[in-house]
Motif scaffolding. Structure first.
Motif, PDB file in Angstrom:
ATOM      1  N   GLU A 163      65.738  66.219  61.601  1.00  0.00           N
ATOM      2  CA  GLU A 163      64.293  65.939  61.589  1.00  0.00           C
ATOM      3  C   GLU A 163      63.489  67.110  62.095  1.00  0.00           C
ATOM      4  O   GLU A 163      62.471  67.487  61.510  1.00  0.00           O
ATOM      5  CB  GLU A 163      64.001  64.682  62.401  1.00  0.00           C
ATOM      6  N   PHE A 218      64.344  69.628  47.177  1.00  0.00           N
ATOM      7  CA  PHE A 218      65.096  68.796  48.123  1.00  0.00           C
ATOM      8  C   PHE A 218      66.063  67.905  47.368  1.00  0.00           C
ATOM      9  O   PHE A 218      65.695  67.281  46.364  1.00  0.00           O
ATOM     10  CB  PHE A 218      64.112  67.918  48.906  1.00  0.00           C
ATOM     11  N   LEU A 263      58.905  63.274  52.364  1.00  0.00           N
ATOM     12  CA  LEU A 263      58.469  64.589  51.888  1.00  0.00           C
ATOM     13  C   LEU A 263      57.396  64.458  50.810  1.00  0.00           C
ATOM     14  O   LEU A 263      56.481  65.268  50.715  1.00  0.00           O
ATOM     15  CB  LEU A 263      59.666  65.372  51.336  1.00  0.00           C
TER      16      LEU A 263
HETATM   17  P1  NAD Z   1      69.608  62.978  53.829  1.00  0.00           P
HETATM   18  O1  NAD Z   1      68.315  62.648  53.178  1.00  0.00           O
HETATM   19  O2  NAD Z   1      69.950  62.326  55.097  1.00  0.00           O
HETATM   20  O3  NAD Z   1      69.642  64.558  54.153  1.00  0.00           O
HETATM   21  C1  NAD Z   1      69.427  65.506  53.152  1.00  0.00           C
HETATM   22  C2  NAD Z   1      68.889  66.774  53.789  1.00  0.00           C
HETATM   23  O4  NAD Z   1      67.611  66.496  54.356  1.00  0.00           O
HETATM   24  C3  NAD Z   1      69.756  67.318  54.919  1.00  0.00           C
HETATM   25  O5  NAD Z   1      69.748  68.731  54.849  1.00  0.00           O
HETATM   26  C4  NAD Z   1      69.023  66.840  56.157  1.00  0.00           C
HETATM   27  O6  NAD Z   1      69.217  67.663  57.281  1.00  0.00           O
HETATM   28  C5  NAD Z   1      67.579  66.924  55.706  1.00  0.00           C
HETATM   29  N1  NAD Z   1      66.661  66.061  56.449  1.00  0.00           N
HETATM   30  C6  NAD Z   1      66.937  64.908  57.110  1.00  0.00           C
HETATM   31  N2  NAD Z   1      65.792  64.421  57.646  1.00  0.00           N
HETATM   32  C7  NAD Z   1      64.799  65.249  57.280  1.00  0.00           C
HETATM   33  C8  NAD Z   1      63.390  65.277  57.518  1.00  0.00           C
HETATM   34  N3  NAD Z   1      62.794  64.329  58.245  1.00  0.00           N
HETATM   35  N4  NAD Z   1      62.664  66.273  56.970  1.00  0.00           N
HETATM   36  C9  NAD Z   1      63.249  67.217  56.225  1.00  0.00           C
HETATM   37  N5  NAD Z   1      64.577  67.268  55.990  1.00  0.00           N
HETATM   38  C10 NAD Z   1      65.342  66.299  56.514  1.00  0.00           C
HETATM   39  O7  NAD Z   1      70.733  62.781  52.717  1.00  0.00           O
HETATM   40  P2  NAD Z   1      72.316  63.008  52.873  1.00  0.00           P
HETATM   41  O8  NAD Z   1      72.870  61.872  53.664  1.00  0.00           O
HETATM   42  O9  NAD Z   1      72.602  64.402  53.306  1.00  0.00           O
HETATM   43  O10 NAD Z   1      72.812  62.904  51.350  1.00  0.00           O
HETATM   44  C11 NAD Z   1      73.123  61.694  50.724  1.00  0.00           C
HETATM   45  C12 NAD Z   1      72.004  61.310  49.781  1.00  0.00           C
HETATM   46  O11 NAD Z   1      71.755  62.369  48.875  1.00  0.00           O
HETATM   47  C13 NAD Z   1      72.380  60.118  48.913  1.00  0.00           C
HETATM   48  O12 NAD Z   1      71.291  59.216  48.837  1.00  0.00           O
HETATM   49  C14 NAD Z   1      72.643  60.741  47.549  1.00  0.00           C
HETATM   50  O13 NAD Z   1      72.448  59.883  46.462  1.00  0.00           O
HETATM   51  C15 NAD Z   1      71.676  61.870  47.551  1.00  0.00           C
HETATM   52  N6  NAD Z   1      72.074  62.900  46.587  1.00  0.00           N
HETATM   53  C16 NAD Z   1      71.355  63.026  45.435  1.00  0.00           C
HETATM   54  C17 NAD Z   1      71.723  63.958  44.479  1.00  0.00           C
HETATM   55  C18 NAD Z   1      70.932  64.109  43.201  1.00  0.00           C
HETATM   56  O14 NAD Z   1      71.063  65.134  42.554  1.00  0.00           O
HETATM   57  N7  NAD Z   1      70.130  63.128  42.809  1.00  0.00           N
HETATM   58  C19 NAD Z   1      72.848  64.752  44.692  1.00  0.00           C
HETATM   59  C20 NAD Z   1      73.569  64.600  45.874  1.00  0.00           C
HETATM   60  C21 NAD Z   1      73.175  63.674  46.824  1.00  0.00           C
END
Ligand code: NAD
Length: 508
Positions: free
Chosen positions: A233, A250, A260
């Protein structure tokens, strides 16, 4: 049900000194942040742990503070103009060299990827190979992407468009493809002339730091690619909210994506979001049964179900449902769960204690909802103390239940009987997501109708729901994506502005 077993999610920690990394117990320095060409150690680290052996730290990276993020953006801004003026073919040369560096280190990268994320070595090798293909594709694009010349209402006017970089872009990536997803974003961002601040996931940071290293070694000027990591975060928020940001790409959860989206609406930052999925496979009576079973197993269970495009719902018509379920259970039950470095293993562990706890919560939900558990539904203890779970299949799942509509992100399949393709299309659409969908049939008419009607960004006929080629656009509909497609020529839509130029001769 066993009780949830969890450990604290990896997080930035103050390190009194160097921490042991690797199971040999050798002290390995944290991979430093990269800020304007400077390699910065911060005294704080993010640990990457082996999900097959959670006590083992595979490696560490330096943890950034908000001030480090500000410095990274200042460095990117200072480098952006020079990189924008660097001719496309020269930018492409650097990406081609980076592809060679990654290819030369493929085995080392794949092994570390398996140890940090838990996918099998075969899957990790495929991910690295895909990263190389992505680099090569966008290296070529750097020489190809232009604009267009248009006929003008005036005979003397030259009317044309050119693509120009956005300037400074942020790249934030999830933990499940620590090498391929960063490269899907970094390669087009750089090829199209943007300076970048990149933040890989704190859960699996090593892969992102390694590929950034390869790009820098390949010849990127200082400040063009800056790398930070840390508390999700605080540091994610600092990257997403920096005033220098011109665009943000993202991939991650819907929860963070929505956050976001709201922020970008206020700041007017150009935004690309790739989020979750609850991807259906539809199997019609006339399907090739062996193919449908093999592909469903691959799509749902490989990579331990931790793909955004993983199959999680299987919609089957009455004439084939019994035979399909019988073979599905046999095939899924035969998969070996275990150490992902062992070539005999088909399914590695979940990535972390947090994901493991989430999976077990869904098992509890399924029990409460009363679905018929046909396979799995438990923790695997076969290989030590890692975050292993068994492939899990529920039958007769109500499409409106939580198991039927929420993204689990683990090896869990919900089978739903449906009457026909029409009913299947309605069920397929009855979730908030629209990322990927596939159909198994021998009827080309049904296939075309499915492709026309299904609300998903990625559509497959007679192949599983996962998989993407770098030359074709990638993305979803509904809550699964927002803004712009990734990959292929669509990548340029996000990473550039289109400028239209009118040139008239002087009047005198
Ligand atoms: P997440 O949203 O928890 O984290 C993703 C990224 O965002 C990480 O780098 C994290 O540090 C960052 N992050 C977390 N909180 C944040 C904030 N408040 N502000 C800015 N950045 C922040 O997701 P995850 O657990 O890492 O990944 C799993 C998810 O990703 C699943 O829902 C999956 O479906 C999705 N995903 C989607 C694709 C696609 O192409 N559609 C591909 C892979 C994964």
């Amino acid at each position: 049900m066993t009780s949830p077993i969890s450990r604290p999610a990896p997080r930035a920690r103050r390190a009194p000194g160097r921490r042991p990394a690797g199971d040999g117990g050798q002290a390995t320095a944290a991979l430093p942040l990269v800020i304007g060409g400077e390699r910065r150690e911060t005294g704080a680290v993010v640990e990457s742990r082996d999900p097959a052996h959670p006590e083992t730290v595979v490696g560490t990276v330096a943890a950034a503070s908000p001030a480090d993020v500000r410095d990274a953006f200042a460095a990117a801004r200072a480098a952006a103009d020079g990189w924008r003026r660097t001719p496309g073919p020269a930018r492409g040369e650097i990406l081609f060299r980076a592809a060679e560096i990654v290819a030369a280190r493929a085995e080392q990268l794949a092994t570390e990827l398996t140890r940090e994320e838990g996918k099998t070595l075969r899957e990790a090798r495929a991910e690295v190979a895909r990263g190389v293909a992505v680099l090569r594709y966008h290296a070529g694009e750097a020489s190809r992407r232009g604009g267009a010349v248009y006929p003008s209402a005036s005979h003397e006017r030259l009317l044309y468009s050119v693509r120009e970089p956005l300037g400074v872009v942020g790249v934030i990536t999830p933990w499940n493809f620590p090498i391929a997803i960063p490269l899907w974003k970094l390669a087009p961002a750089l090829a199209h002339g943007n300076a970048v601040v990149f933040k890989p996931s704190e859960v699996t940071p090593l892969g992102g730091f390694r590929v950034a290293e390869a790009l820098i070694e390949a010849g990127l000027p200082d400040g063009v690619l800056n790398v930070v990591c840390g508390d999700p975060e605080q540091i994610g928020g600092a990257v997403a909210g920096d005033r220098e940001l011109d665009g943000l790409s993202f991939t991650g959860s819907v929860r963070v994506g929505d956050l976001l989206r709201r922020r970008a609406a206020e700041s007017r930052v150009k935004l690309q979001l790739e989020l979750g999925g609850k991807n259906p496979v539809i199997v019609l009576d006339d399907a090739d049964l062996d193919l449908a079973v093999a592909e469903t197993v691959r799509g749902a269970l490989h990579a331990t179900g931790q793909k955004c495009t993983a199959t999680s719902r299987v919609l089957v018509t009455p004439g084939i449902v019994d035979a399909f379920v019988e073979r599905l259970l046999r095939a899924a039950g035969a998969l070996r769960v275990g150490d992902p470095l062992d070539p005999a293993t088909a399914i590695g562990p979940l990535v972390s204690g947090a994901q493991h706890a989430r999976f077990e919560q869904y098992l509890a939900v399924a029990a409460q909802e009363g679905h018929e558990l046909a396979l799995g539904g438990r923790r695997e203890r076969a290989d030590g103390d890692g975050w292993f779970v068994s492939p899990t299949v529920y039958l007769d799942v109500d499409p409106a239940s939580r198991i039927g509509r929420e993204e689990v992100f683990g090896p869990l399949v919900a089978v739903m009987p449906v009457d026909d393709l029409d009913a299947a299309l309605a069920v397929a659409d009855a979730v908030e997501f629209g990322l990927s969908a596939s159909l198994f049939t021998r009827d080309v008419g049904q296939a075309l109708r499915f492709a026309r009607e299904v609300r998903a960004g990625m559509v497959h006929v007679n192949s599983e729901t996962t998989g993407a080629e770098p030359q074709a656009p990638f993305g979803g509909m509904k809550a699964s994506s927002a803004g712009y497609r990734e990959q292929g020529d669509a990548a340029a839509e996000f990473f550039t502005h289109l400028k239209t130029v009118n040139v008239d001769p002087p009047r005198a």
